[in-house]
Structures are given as C-alpha cells and as structure tokens.
Scaffold this motif. Structure first.
Motif, PDB file in Angstrom:
ATOM      1  N   THR A 161       4.581  -2.075  -8.855  1.00 25.03           N
ATOM      2  CA  THR A 161       4.038  -2.251 -10.364  1.00 25.03           C
ATOM      3  C   THR A 161       2.754  -2.784  -9.968  1.00 25.03           C
ATOM      4  OG1 THR A 161       5.269  -4.355 -10.228  1.00 25.03           O
ATOM      5  CG2 THR A 161       6.074  -2.461 -11.479  1.00 25.03           C
ATOM      6  N   SER A 162       2.590  -3.332  -9.055  1.00 22.05           N
ATOM      7  CA  SER A 162       1.014  -3.989  -8.540  1.00 22.05           C
ATOM      8  C   SER A 162       0.751  -3.874  -7.183  1.00 22.05           C
ATOM      9  CB  SER A 162       1.186  -5.659  -8.978  1.00 22.05           C
ATOM     10  OG  SER A 162       2.221  -6.216  -8.365  1.00 22.05           O
ATOM     11  N   PRO A 163       0.454  -2.670  -6.569  1.00 24.95           N
ATOM     12  CA  PRO A 163       0.233  -2.333  -5.239  1.00 24.95           C
ATOM     13  C   PRO A 163      -0.993  -2.663  -4.771  1.00 24.95           C
ATOM     14  CG  PRO A 163       0.079  -0.395  -6.396  1.00 24.95           C
ATOM     15  CD  PRO A 163       0.799  -1.550  -7.350  1.00 24.95           C
ATOM     16  N   ASN A 164      -1.322  -2.943  -3.487  1.00 22.97           N
ATOM     17  CA  ASN A 164      -2.621  -2.988  -2.949  1.00 22.97           C
ATOM     18  C   ASN A 164      -3.434  -1.608  -3.010  1.00 22.97           C
ATOM     19  OD1 ASN A 164      -4.837  -3.150  -0.995  1.00 22.97           O
ATOM     20  ND2 ASN A 164      -3.635  -4.866  -0.076  1.00 22.97           N
ATOM     21  N   PRO A 165      -4.360  -1.426  -3.795  1.00 26.36           N
ATOM     22  CA  PRO A 165      -5.039  -0.171  -3.751  1.00 26.36           C
ATOM     23  C   PRO A 165      -5.517   0.335  -2.525  1.00 26.36           C
ATOM     24  CG  PRO A 165      -5.826  -1.733  -5.385  1.00 26.36           C
ATOM     25  CD  PRO A 165      -4.972  -2.555  -4.348  1.00 26.36           C
ATOM     26  N   SER A 166      -5.758  -0.437  -1.563  1.00 30.09           N
ATOM     27  CA  SER A 166      -6.222   0.141  -0.085  1.00 30.09           C
ATOM     28  C   SER A 166      -4.977   1.016   0.423  1.00 30.09           C
ATOM     29  CB  SER A 166      -6.572  -0.943   0.600  1.00 30.09           C
ATOM     30  OG  SER A 166      -5.653  -1.827   1.092  1.00 30.09           O
ATOM     31  N   VAL A 167      -3.741   0.387   0.251  1.00 31.09           N
ATOM     32  CA  VAL A 167      -2.654   1.182   0.838  1.00 31.09           C
ATOM     33  C   VAL A 167      -2.299   2.449   0.144  1.00 31.09           C
ATOM     34  CG1 VAL A 167      -0.362   0.981   1.750  1.00 31.09           C
ATOM     35  CG2 VAL A 167      -1.848  -0.915   1.980  1.00 31.09           C
ATOM     36  N   VAL A 168      -2.368   2.249  -1.128  1.00 28.62           N
ATOM     37  CA  VAL A 168      -1.953   3.381  -2.060  1.00 28.62           C
ATOM     38  C   VAL A 168      -3.263   4.452  -1.624  1.00 28.62           C
ATOM     39  CG1 VAL A 168      -2.173   4.403  -4.455  1.00 28.62           C
ATOM     40  CG2 VAL A 168      -1.091   2.140  -3.901  1.00 28.62           C
ATOM     41  N   LYS A 169      -4.445   4.145  -1.575  1.00 28.03           N
ATOM     42  CA  LYS A 169      -5.311   5.157  -1.030  1.00 28.03           C
ATOM     43  C   LYS A 169      -4.847   5.920   0.452  1.00 28.03           C
ATOM     44  CE  LYS A 169     -10.384   5.574  -0.241  1.00 28.03           C
ATOM     45  NZ  LYS A 169     -11.676   4.791  -0.749  1.00 28.03           N
ATOM     46  N   ILE A 170      -4.527   4.991   1.363  1.00 24.66           N
ATOM     47  CA  ILE A 170      -3.884   5.460   2.649  1.00 24.66           C
ATOM     48  C   ILE A 170      -2.659   6.658   2.289  1.00 24.66           C
ATOM     49  CG2 ILE A 170      -3.012   5.149   4.718  1.00 24.66           C
ATOM     50  CD1 ILE A 170      -4.162   2.435   4.634  1.00 24.66           C
ATOM     51  N   LEU A 171      -1.826   6.227   1.673  1.00 25.75           N
ATOM     52  CA  LEU A 171      -0.714   7.314   1.307  1.00 25.75           C
ATOM     53  C   LEU A 171      -0.927   8.316   0.274  1.00 25.75           C
ATOM     54  CD1 LEU A 171       1.808   4.338   1.117  1.00 25.75           C
ATOM     55  CD2 LEU A 171       1.937   5.862   2.690  1.00 25.75           C
ATOM     56  N   GLU A 172      -1.969   8.266  -0.624  1.00 18.95           N
ATOM     57  CA  GLU A 172      -2.193   9.163  -1.577  1.00 18.95           C
ATOM     58  C   GLU A 172      -2.162  10.555  -1.023  1.00 18.95           C
ATOM     59  OE1 GLU A 172      -4.523  11.785  -4.523  1.00 18.95           O
ATOM     60  OE2 GLU A 172      -5.295  11.047  -2.472  1.00 18.95           O
ATOM     61  N   PRO A 173      -3.083  11.004  -0.132  1.00 16.96           N
ATOM     62  CA  PRO A 173      -3.246  12.175   0.439  1.00 16.96           C
ATOM     63  C   PRO A 173      -1.652  12.918   0.937  1.00 16.96           C
ATOM     64  CG  PRO A 173      -4.913  10.961   1.482  1.00 16.96           C
ATOM     65  CD  PRO A 173      -3.886  10.101   0.994  1.00 16.96           C
ATOM     66  N   HIS A 174      -0.880  12.011   1.120  1.00 19.77           N
ATOM     67  CA  HIS A 174       0.423  12.662   1.373  1.00 19.77           C
ATOM     68  C   HIS A 174       1.469  12.665   0.241  1.00 19.77           C
ATOM     69  CE1 HIS A 174      -0.805  11.849   5.679  1.00 19.77           C
ATOM     70  NE2 HIS A 174      -0.895  10.609   5.397  1.00 19.77           N
ATOM     71  N   LEU A 175       1.519  11.805  -0.523  1.00 17.48           N
ATOM     72  CA  LEU A 175       2.241  11.660  -1.819  1.00 17.48           C
ATOM     73  C   LEU A 175       1.887  12.791  -2.698  1.00 17.48           C
ATOM     74  CD1 LEU A 175       2.341   7.870  -2.308  1.00 17.48           C
ATOM     75  CD2 LEU A 175       3.831   9.050  -0.996  1.00 17.48           C
ATOM     76  N   ASP A 212      10.927   6.395   1.118  1.00 15.05           N
ATOM     77  CA  ASP A 212       9.954   5.278   1.569  1.00 15.05           C
ATOM     78  C   ASP A 212       8.651   5.552   1.949  1.00 15.05           C
ATOM     79  OD1 ASP A 212      10.910   3.357  -0.414  1.00 15.05           O
ATOM     80  OD2 ASP A 212      12.525   2.419   0.978  1.00 15.05           O
ATOM     81  N   PRO A 213       7.802   4.511   2.203  1.00 13.90           N
ATOM     82  CA  PRO A 213       6.532   5.154   3.069  1.00 13.90           C
ATOM     83  C   PRO A 213       6.332   5.270   4.449  1.00 13.90           C
ATOM     84  CG  PRO A 213       6.567   2.419   2.309  1.00 13.90           C
ATOM     85  CD  PRO A 213       7.690   3.326   1.769  1.00 13.90           C
ATOM     86  N   GLN A 214       7.508   4.630   5.198  1.00 13.42           N
ATOM     87  CA  GLN A 214       7.620   4.996   6.709  1.00 13.42           C
ATOM     88  C   GLN A 214       7.182   6.489   6.990  1.00 13.42           C
ATOM     89  OE1 GLN A 214       9.734   3.323   4.790  1.00 13.42           O
ATOM     90  NE2 GLN A 214      10.450   1.400   5.612  1.00 13.42           N
ATOM     91  N   PRO A 215       8.132   7.275   6.503  1.00 15.13           N
ATOM     92  CA  PRO A 215       7.980   8.867   6.767  1.00 15.13           C
ATOM     93  C   PRO A 215       7.104   9.627   5.843  1.00 15.13           C
ATOM     94  CG  PRO A 215      10.079   8.288   6.330  1.00 15.13           C
ATOM     95  CD  PRO A 215       9.275   7.081   5.819  1.00 15.13           C
ATOM     96  N   ALA A 216       6.369   8.844   5.032  1.00 16.49           N
ATOM     97  CA  ALA A 216       5.749   9.759   4.187  1.00 16.49           C
ATOM     98  C   ALA A 216       4.821  10.852   4.632  1.00 16.49           C
ATOM     99  CB  ALA A 216       4.885   8.769   3.121  1.00 16.49           C
ATOM    100  N   ASN A 223       4.820  -4.601   2.611  1.00 18.81           N
ATOM    101  CA  ASN A 223       4.348  -5.845   1.695  1.00 18.81           C
ATOM    102  C   ASN A 223       3.129  -5.553   0.928  1.00 18.81           C
ATOM    103  OD1 ASN A 223       6.246  -7.275   3.127  1.00 18.81           O
ATOM    104  ND2 ASN A 223       4.878  -8.140   4.695  1.00 18.81           N
ATOM    105  N   ALA A 224       2.140  -4.533   1.267  1.00 21.63           N
ATOM    106  CA  ALA A 224       0.941  -4.444   0.658  1.00 21.63           C
ATOM    107  C   ALA A 224       1.433  -3.610  -0.743  1.00 21.63           C
ATOM    108  CB  ALA A 224       0.024  -3.713   1.403  1.00 21.63           C
ATOM    109  N   LEU A 225       2.395  -2.714  -0.599  1.00 19.29           N
ATOM    110  CA  LEU A 225       2.743  -1.897  -1.617  1.00 19.29           C
ATOM    111  C   LEU A 225       3.494  -2.875  -2.860  1.00 19.29           C
ATOM    112  CD1 LEU A 225       3.810   1.307   0.071  1.00 19.29           C
ATOM    113  CD2 LEU A 225       2.042   1.116  -1.425  1.00 19.29           C
TER     114      LEU A 225
END
Length: 347
Positions: A152-166, A127-131, A88-90
C-alpha cells in the motif's frame, strides 16, 4: 534451484469442513485443468506463510489432478540480504538498495534462471525474490506473479527496479486489491486472499496426551494468563512493541506471561538480528519466552501453544495477510491485531 518434496494430501479430508457444495465446486473447476503442469517458485521451503501455503497448496493441486511442482531459489547471504532489504522497501522502508545488493539480486536470479526449464502450462512466481525470472527464462506457459506483501505504500525506487519484470507477467495476484501498485501496468490483476490449512499439524485437532506431552517441555505456567505472538522476528511484526504492550498489561495483570514464537527462515538473515534485539529488550524477565523452531518448536507445538493462549497478538505494522489471525480464530482464541492490511481484513 531445487525442487521441494511435498507429502500427500487428500481434498476429501476437508469435505466436512468446507461443505459438500464447495467440495464439488473445487472438483468441477479442477476437472478443467486436469493434467496441466504447474510450477511454483519462491525463496524458501520453511519459515513464513508462503512456505506454509505451498506445502498444502501443491499437495492439494496434485490430488485434484494437476501436475504441480514447487521449486526454491538457490542464493547466498548477500542475495537474501538484498531480497530482505527489497521486502522492507516494498512495505515502506525508505532505505534504498545498494549497488552491491542489486548486483547480488541480478546475479542469483540469472543463476537460478539457468537451471529452470519452462515445461509447464502455468508458472507461479511468489513475491519479489524470483521476480526477474520472467525476463530471464525462455517462456512457454502462462506466467503469474503472486504477491503476498502489503504494497500500500512501497518505496518508489524499488518499485521502479521491479517494474520491467512485473509488467512482463501475464497476470498478477494479490491478497487485496489495494496492494497492486499503480506505477506498474499489470496486464491483468486478480485478488485472492490466502487461507489456513485446518487439517495441517499447525491447525488440526490436538489430543490430550499430545497437549500434555508438549506443554511439559516449556517453563510456562499455563494456569496463569498467557499472551502470545506467532511470527518471524522481523521489524514489521514489531516484537519490541509486543514486549512493551505486555509490560502495560502486566501492570494490571501481574501473573501474565508472553510467548514470542517464531521460525527462523533461510531467506530472512535479519531474523537473528531481531531475535537478539527482542532478547535484549526482554531483559531478565522470566515471564517472557522466546521460542523458535531451532529449540524444538515445530508446527504441532505452535498449535498447542496457540490453543493455550488467552489472547493472541498480531501487532504488525504492515501485513500482507497474517495467517496467525485466522489460525487463532480457528482455535477460538481472541485476537488483538494492528489495524493494517490483511489483519484488518480478517478481524
């Protein structure tokens, strides 16, 4: 983590649909990958577009010579609550993930990583579940992240959580170029929109006896106009807005009926909440029908119901692609959709 069994498919069954040139091109491309081992990992084996895609994709990859496998994550309700909140946040929700959600997300990815051995040439994480697996497993092959979500308009706080993995993936694949978040320095980006499977039970030709048998099970008057939306009970599919739209139509077309058709996916604990909200919003209206796989509505039933629909709705507020649009158009049913992401791409 558990491997998903997949029924056999033959690319040759698609030749009349895609044409000889495309058929030959696929075989030529596949010949370069013959014998390569491929692992797909996602959150659920049923319910939603990703599971549908993988059921067909893995089988067809095997048919053209790849050694393809499909695995789904193990997880608790706490894990799937966390990943649903992340999803939802993404897509733009401003609600951040709680500390407990983050702990469950980390824990179950660690558990799943401990049961997965990378003995593959390519690992496709969906998708993000197993990222996080990319940083938790000992990697040997090429790892790719396949995102099916509208970012296109993700919540930046969740992108920050995923960024080291992505950023650790060798490449990322999106359904549209604009979905790739700029805050993540992906090594390489590919754009590859998905597609429906025209010979699957959900889209294949329906015989008259099948049609009559299935329609007789539903308390719907198919001689009167029918509007339908096929998709999860989910805030982004806007089922309450669909009911409101139906009520506007009913003022001018009194006999119109509405079908809300969904599968209740294991990785979407929010689904029952939105099913109940939709039922309350529908009230006692006998012309609104909420139909799910738990009441005998499988792929073939969806196929028949879509074909008996006069107008198909895809009223999403966010949509990575939305297979129901192409499914309906394939069946020559007009579609009215939200002016977002993948829906706009198809219409």
């Amino acid at each position: 983590m558990e491997e998903v069994p997949v029924a056999e498919k033959r690319l040759s069954d698609y030749r009349a649909i895609i044409g000889s040139a495309a058929f030959s091109e696929i075989l030529a491309l596949a010949s370069k990958l013959k014998g390569k081992r491929v692992a797909h990992v996602n959150a659920t084996a049923y319910g939603g577009g990703v599971a549908e895609l993988l059921n067909s994709l893995v089988a067809l990859q095997r048919d053209v010579g790849l050694d393809a496998h499909w695995f789904v994550l193990a997880g608790s309700n706490a894990f799937f609550n966390a990943t649903k909140a992340m999803h939802n946040a993404l897509q733009g929700s401003e609600t951040p993930l709680s500390a407990d959600m983050l702990a469950a997300y980390r824990h179950f990815n660690e558990v799943n990583a401990s049961t997965f051995t990378d003995e593959y040439d390519y690992v496709m994480i969906h998708d993000p579940q197993p990222a996080p697996l990319v940083n938790l497993c000992e990697r040997h092959g090429t790892w790719l992240w396949r995102c099916h979500i509208d970012l296109t308009s993700p919540n930046p706080s969740v992108v920050k959580i995923l960024e080291p993995h992505l950023r650790a993936y060798d490449a990322a694949v999106f359904s549209a170029a604009e979905y790739a978040p700029r805050a993540v320095p992906f090594r390489r980006i590919y754009v590859n929109p998905p597609a429906i499977d025209p010979v699957s039970p959900k889209n294949r030709h329906v015989y008259e006896e099948e049609r009559d048998s299935i329609l007789s099970r539903f308390d719907v008057d198919f001689k009167q106009p029918v509007i339908s939306q096929v998709g999860r009970f989910d805030p982004w599919k806007d089922p309450l807005g669909v009911i409101d739209a139906y009520r506007l139509v009913k003022k001018k077309v009194p006999g119109v009926q509405l079908l809300l058709v969904a599968s209740m996916a294991r990785d979407d604990p929010e689904g029952w909440l939105w099913f109940e909200r939709s039922a309350r919003h529908a009230g006692e209206d006998p012309d609104i029908h909420l139909l799910t796989d738990l009441r005998g509505v499988g792929a073939l039933e969806v196929n028949v119901l879509q074909r008996e629909t006069d107008v198909s709705l895809a009223k999403s507020l966010r949509e990575g692609f939305g297979l129901i649009v192409s499914e309906s158009l394939w069946k020559r049913v007009p579609v009215v959709g939200g002016n977002v992401g993948g829906i706009r791409m198809q219409i």
